[in-house]
Design a protein around this motif. Sequence first.
Motif: not given
Length: 236
Positions: A9, A46, A50, A57-58
């Motif tokens: 992330k 974070t 998630i 998530p990225t």
Amino acid sequence: MITLQGVSKQYYMGEVVINALDYVNLSIERGEFISIMGPSGSGKSTLLNILGVLDLPTEGSYFLEGVDITHLDDRELARIRNRHFGFIFQSYNLFPELNALENVMVPLTYAGRPKSERIKRAKELLDMVAMSHRLKHFPNQLSGGEQQRVAIARALANNPTLLLADEPTGNLASDQSDEIMELLCDLNHKGTTIVIVTHDPHISSFGKRLVRLQDGKIVSDTPVEEQVDAERRSGA
Ligand SMILES: Nc1ncnc2c1ncn2[C@@H]1O[C@H](COP(=O)(O)OP(=O)(O)OP(=O)(O)O)[C@@H](O)[C@H]1O
Ligand SMILES: [Mg+2]
């Protein structure tokens, strides 16, 4: 039940990239009780957000019961959130204008159940967290520990697959936080899967598995050897 695979992330602040999570692999089985620890800023919240699909998530994959959910649209994600996850926060996050009973009824309202059934179910949930004597109290008329018990009842309303808690005892005195942790242990014995973020080693020892984060990476993932709960049950 849940598998994170290579989950990263990133937050972009102008030119600066913050790697809040950096290639995290984590599997959670039904019935687990996991504590997440790590320094401030290491990515604990974070990761919890998630896991609870409050955030995506990225990079990487999130498998829920074998299905990668990272490509679903917002409506489908909201449905998954409501059906599978219950959240507890440090600041309780109760609705101040609703009493204890009404707070617990909120998620049942979203689930579209008839009112009589909602009241009955909310009363059962409040009974489970030993709050039957405070149904009509508003949050500002309850102690911190009592507010958190109401928040737990609310989080359990739709029978979540996973209960996620971010510093649930962070605002409580130690006797009240032990009560909350014993309640969570109890729920875990009855089958609720729990992930909790904490700064406090004593609190983390109520769990069965301890995951440590540092700079967005999992640096250790071990069973808890001296579980508080296990000590108590063996009469120590
Ligand atoms: N919305 C955001 N935008 C930019 N950066 C963020 C955002 N949210 C978190 N971060 C950064 O990502 C990193 C991880 O944050 P996170 O909140 O997960 O830490 P934490 O381990 O929960 O810390 P704490 O123990 O203080 O609650 C931190 O460096 C934080 O500053
Ligand atoms: Mg945090």
